[in-house]
Scaffold this active site. Structure first.
Site, mmCIF file in Angstrom:
data_model
loop_
_atom_site.group_PDB
_atom_site.id
_atom_site.type_symbol
_atom_site.label_atom_id
_atom_site.label_comp_id
_atom_site.label_asym_id
_atom_site.label_seq_id
_atom_site.Cartn_x
_atom_site.Cartn_y
_atom_site.Cartn_z
ATOM 1 N N CYS A 142 58.786 58.169 25.713
ATOM 2 C CA CYS A 142 58.711 58.823 24.402
ATOM 3 C C CYS A 142 57.235 59.039 24.054
ATOM 4 C CB CYS A 142 59.442 57.978 23.338
ATOM 5 S SG CYS A 142 58.509 56.561 22.702
ATOM 6 N N GLN A 193 34.914 62.943 32.429
ATOM 7 C CA GLN A 193 36.026 62.556 33.304
ATOM 8 C C GLN A 193 36.219 61.043 33.237
ATOM 9 O OE1 GLN A 193 35.754 64.872 37.295
ATOM 10 N NE2 GLN A 193 33.727 64.943 36.388
ATOM 11 N N ASN A 194 35.257 60.365 32.629
ATOM 12 C CA ASN A 194 35.307 58.900 32.606
ATOM 13 C C ASN A 194 36.319 58.403 31.582
ATOM 14 O OD1 ASN A 194 33.275 59.125 34.426
ATOM 15 N ND2 ASN A 194 31.634 58.578 33.012
ATOM 16 N N TYR A 253 44.109 48.634 36.501
ATOM 17 C CA TYR A 253 43.559 49.062 35.214
ATOM 18 C C TYR A 253 43.189 47.873 34.325
ATOM 19 C CZ TYR A 253 43.987 53.859 36.490
ATOM 20 O OH TYR A 253 43.787 55.053 37.144
ATOM 21 N N CYS A 285 57.596 49.652 25.594
ATOM 22 C CA CYS A 285 57.435 50.423 24.359
ATOM 23 C C CYS A 285 58.209 49.756 23.219
ATOM 24 C CB CYS A 285 57.958 51.848 24.586
ATOM 25 S SG CYS A 285 57.921 52.865 23.098
ATOM 26 N N SER A 303 30.993 63.995 41.646
ATOM 27 C CA SER A 303 30.928 64.434 43.041
ATOM 28 C C SER A 303 31.312 65.903 43.227
ATOM 29 C CB SER A 303 31.865 63.568 43.892
ATOM 30 O OG SER A 303 33.161 63.596 43.330
ATOM 31 N N HIS A 355 40.385 62.887 31.458
ATOM 32 C CA HIS A 355 41.237 62.084 32.345
ATOM 33 C C HIS A 355 41.820 60.858 31.636
ATOM 34 C CE1 HIS A 355 39.193 63.895 36.181
ATOM 35 N NE2 HIS A 355 40.064 64.717 35.634
HETATM 36 C C1 BJW Z 1 25.022 59.165 39.878
HETATM 37 C C2 BJW Z 1 24.410 57.963 39.793
HETATM 38 C C3 BJW Z 1 23.446 57.853 38.806
HETATM 39 C C4 BJW Z 1 25.783 57.779 41.377
HETATM 40 N N1 BJW Z 1 23.162 58.885 38.024
HETATM 41 N N2 BJW Z 1 24.804 60.229 39.165
HETATM 42 C C5 BJW Z 1 43.333 70.891 46.800
HETATM 43 C C6 BJW Z 1 42.337 71.742 46.325
HETATM 44 C C7 BJW Z 1 41.979 71.743 44.971
HETATM 45 C C8 BJW Z 1 42.601 70.893 44.083
HETATM 46 C C9 BJW Z 1 43.595 70.063 44.572
HETATM 47 C C10 BJW Z 1 43.943 70.053 45.910
HETATM 48 N N3 BJW Z 1 44.933 69.130 46.077
HETATM 49 C C11 BJW Z 1 45.176 68.568 44.891
HETATM 50 C C12 BJW Z 1 44.370 69.112 43.957
HETATM 51 C C13 BJW Z 1 44.292 68.785 42.524
HETATM 52 C C14 BJW Z 1 43.678 67.424 42.287
HETATM 53 C C15 BJW Z 1 42.361 67.317 43.029
HETATM 54 O O1 BJW Z 1 41.331 67.806 42.570
HETATM 55 N N4 BJW Z 1 42.343 66.639 44.159
HETATM 56 C C16 BJW Z 1 41.126 66.535 44.964
HETATM 57 C C17 BJW Z 1 41.010 65.131 45.497
HETATM 58 C C18 BJW Z 1 41.165 67.628 46.016
HETATM 59 N N5 BJW Z 1 43.483 67.301 40.869
HETATM 60 C C19 BJW Z 1 44.433 66.896 40.065
HETATM 61 O O2 BJW Z 1 45.510 66.507 40.480
HETATM 62 C C20 BJW Z 1 44.155 66.972 38.578
HETATM 63 N N6 BJW Z 1 45.189 67.680 37.940
HETATM 64 C C21 BJW Z 1 45.422 68.980 38.180
HETATM 65 O O3 BJW Z 1 44.765 69.633 38.978
HETATM 66 O O4 BJW Z 1 46.456 69.482 37.430
HETATM 67 C C22 BJW Z 1 46.793 70.878 37.618
HETATM 68 C C23 BJW Z 1 46.296 71.688 36.449
HETATM 69 C C24 BJW Z 1 44.979 71.627 36.082
HETATM 70 C C25 BJW Z 1 44.512 72.402 35.018
HETATM 71 C C26 BJW Z 1 45.372 73.203 34.336
HETATM 72 C C27 BJW Z 1 46.710 73.259 34.706
HETATM 73 C C28 BJW Z 1 47.164 72.508 35.780
HETATM 74 C C29 BJW Z 1 44.096 65.589 37.972
HETATM 75 C C30 BJW Z 1 42.907 64.827 38.435
HETATM 76 C C31 BJW Z 1 42.952 63.394 37.911
HETATM 77 C C32 BJW Z 1 41.781 62.575 38.424
HETATM 78 N N7 BJW Z 1 42.033 61.218 38.134
HETATM 79 C C33 BJW Z 1 41.004 60.240 38.518
HETATM 80 C C34 BJW Z 1 41.553 58.799 38.306
HETATM 81 C C35 BJW Z 1 41.989 58.528 36.935
HETATM 82 C C36 BJW Z 1 40.904 58.046 36.037
HETATM 83 C C37 BJW Z 1 40.469 56.633 36.343
HETATM 84 O O5 BJW Z 1 41.251 55.808 36.816
HETATM 85 O O6 BJW Z 1 39.299 56.364 36.064
HETATM 86 O O7 BJW Z 1 39.817 60.479 37.768
HETATM 87 S S1 BJW Z 1 40.491 60.356 40.202
HETATM 88 C C38 BJW Z 1 38.822 59.958 39.906
HETATM 89 O O8 BJW Z 1 38.042 61.091 40.297
HETATM 90 C C39 BJW Z 1 38.694 59.812 38.377
HETATM 91 C C40 BJW Z 1 37.421 60.558 38.128
HETATM 92 O O9 BJW Z 1 37.340 60.981 36.784
HETATM 93 C C41 BJW Z 1 37.479 61.684 39.119
HETATM 94 C C42 BJW Z 1 36.141 62.283 39.432
HETATM 95 O O10 BJW Z 1 35.309 61.328 40.005
HETATM 96 P P1 BJW Z 1 33.744 61.472 39.901
HETATM 97 O O11 BJW Z 1 33.310 61.320 38.507
HETATM 98 O O12 BJW Z 1 33.322 62.715 40.583
HETATM 99 O O13 BJW Z 1 33.274 60.173 40.699
HETATM 100 P P2 BJW Z 1 32.800 60.024 42.225
HETATM 101 O O14 BJW Z 1 32.806 58.571 42.541
HETATM 102 O O15 BJW Z 1 33.546 60.910 43.115
HETATM 103 O O16 BJW Z 1 31.300 60.556 42.202
HETATM 104 C C43 BJW Z 1 30.271 59.843 41.516
HETATM 105 C C44 BJW Z 1 29.049 60.729 41.495
HETATM 106 O O17 BJW Z 1 28.051 60.039 40.744
HETATM 107 C C45 BJW Z 1 28.451 60.984 42.902
HETATM 108 O O18 BJW Z 1 28.177 62.363 43.011
HETATM 109 C C46 BJW Z 1 27.131 60.203 42.889
HETATM 110 O O19 BJW Z 1 26.084 60.847 43.594
HETATM 111 C C47 BJW Z 1 26.815 60.184 41.407
HETATM 112 N N8 BJW Z 1 25.967 59.077 40.983
HETATM 113 N N9 BJW Z 1 24.957 57.131 40.813
HETATM 114 C C48 BJW Z 1 23.865 60.041 38.227
HETATM 115 N N10 BJW Z 1 22.766 56.693 38.694
#
Ligand code: BJW
Length: 237
Positions: free
Chosen positions: A122, A93-94, A58, A141, A181, A111
């Site tokens: 705390c 999500q960013n 980070y 802390c 994605s 996120h």
């Molecule tokens: C362009 C471009 C250009 C390129 N123009 N586009 C099984 C089934 C379903 C769910 C789960 C499961 N097992 C576990 C889960 C839950 C889990 C999950 O979804 N896992 C999956 C991997 C299956 N989710 C969680 O654990 C979440 N919490 C949760 O579900 O709690 C339960 C709950 C929810 C709601 C109510 C009550 C309870 C938490 C998820 C936390 C995600 N954290 C991260 C990292 C932290 C942040 C950080 O460090 O930055 O967040 S992971 C990472 O992925 C980050 C992102 O925000 C997130 C999404 O990524 P994103 O944005 O999709 O990026 P990419 O790289 O995947 O895609 C980029 C896209 O851009 C591509 O499509 C390109 O084509 C495009 N692109 N150039 C426009 N120029």
């Protein structure tokens, strides 16, 4: 996409919107950090096993985001908000701050935020731009002495203010999803909720997302090209 005079727009952005600012996406090429997948450094388990490794990750992200500038996609979303006012809501999500630096006001970081740290023992929460590179410089802390961690929502943790997000989504007439994605939940499920409520949904990005079948319309192309085109089409009322 057409919006009538009282229609509300809900926008969801992902890593792709910051890609053209030079910030790596998670699942594309270049989405690895020192050979680690995001799942290996963005989990509570990784934090427990090796906080110094997680802080190095980070810290690098803080440096890169601080050096990046908003691009035309961020700026166009700020212009759309400028036209729609409080009929606009941006859920990102960013964890970078490029939307805010482009002028967006109504932004929710589901996120978490790169430039905040929080105590794991705390409720202490603090703005923090520092980089922590070595084991003996890890922050603690000032209130209770527990470890400070990045204020980031990791896998298995609940994204911030889901209730507020769903309230905004349910009140919208249109959902616009940009640069994600469609593979990380709950964000990937917003489009399914929108469909169930009869809310029109559009996706913008260079490739089809994993949840493509749910969208009414998909515009393939970089966000910096497609969003300015969309701006011209929106009747903001
Ligand atoms: C362009 C471009 C250009 C390129 N123009 N586009 C099984 C089934 C379903 C769910 C789960 C499961 N097992 C576990 C889960 C839950 C889990 C999950 O979804 N896992 C999956 C991997 C299956 N989710 C969680 O654990 C979440 N919490 C949760 O579900 O709690 C339960 C709950 C929810 C709601 C109510 C009550 C309870 C938490 C998820 C936390 C995600 N954290 C991260 C990292 C932290 C942040 C950080 O460090 O930055 O967040 S992971 C990472 O992925 C980050 C992102 O925000 C997130 C999404 O990524 P994103 O944005 O999709 O990026 P990419 O790289 O995947 O895609 C980029 C896209 O851009 C591509 O499509 C390109 O084509 C495009 N692109 N150039 C426009 N120029």
């Amino acid at each position: 996409m057409k919006l009538a005079q009282r229609d509300r727009l809900f926008v969801l952005t992902g890593a792709g919107v910051s890609a053209e600012s030079g910030l790596a996406t998670f699942r594309g090429s270049g989405g690895l950090w020192n050979g680690y997948r995001v799942e290996q450094v963005a989990t509570p388990e990784a934090w427990e096993a090796d906080p110094a490794l997680v802080w190095r990750f980070y810290s690098m992200r803080r440096r890169e985001a601080a050096a990046a500038s908003p691009n035309a996609a961020h700026r166009t979303l700020a212009r759309i908000e400028n036209r729609l006012g409080d009929r606009f809501f941006l859920c990102t999500q960013n964890v970078d701050d490029l939307h805010e630096r482009a002028g967006s006001l109504r932004v929710h970081h589901m996120h978490g935020s790169l430039f905040q740290s929080r105590c794991e023992g705390c409720p202490f929460l603090v703005a923090d731009t520092a980089c922590y590179e070595s084991e003996d410089s890890l922050p603690r802390c000032p209130r209770c002495g527990s470890s400070l961690r990045p204020r980031i929502v990791w896998f298995g943790e609940i994204p911030l203010d889901m209730e507020g997000i769903y309230r905004r989504l349910d009140a919208a007439a249109a959902l616009l999803v940009v640069g994600t994605s469609g593979s990380v939940y709950p964000a990937a499920g917003f489009v399914h909720r929108a469909v169930a409520l009869g809310i029109g949904a559009m996706y913008i990005g260079p490739e089809s997302p994993a949840n493509a079948e749910a969208f009414d319309e998909i515009r393939l192309g970089p966000a910096t090209r497609e969003l300015p085109r969309l701006l011209e089409e929106i009747g903001a009322g």
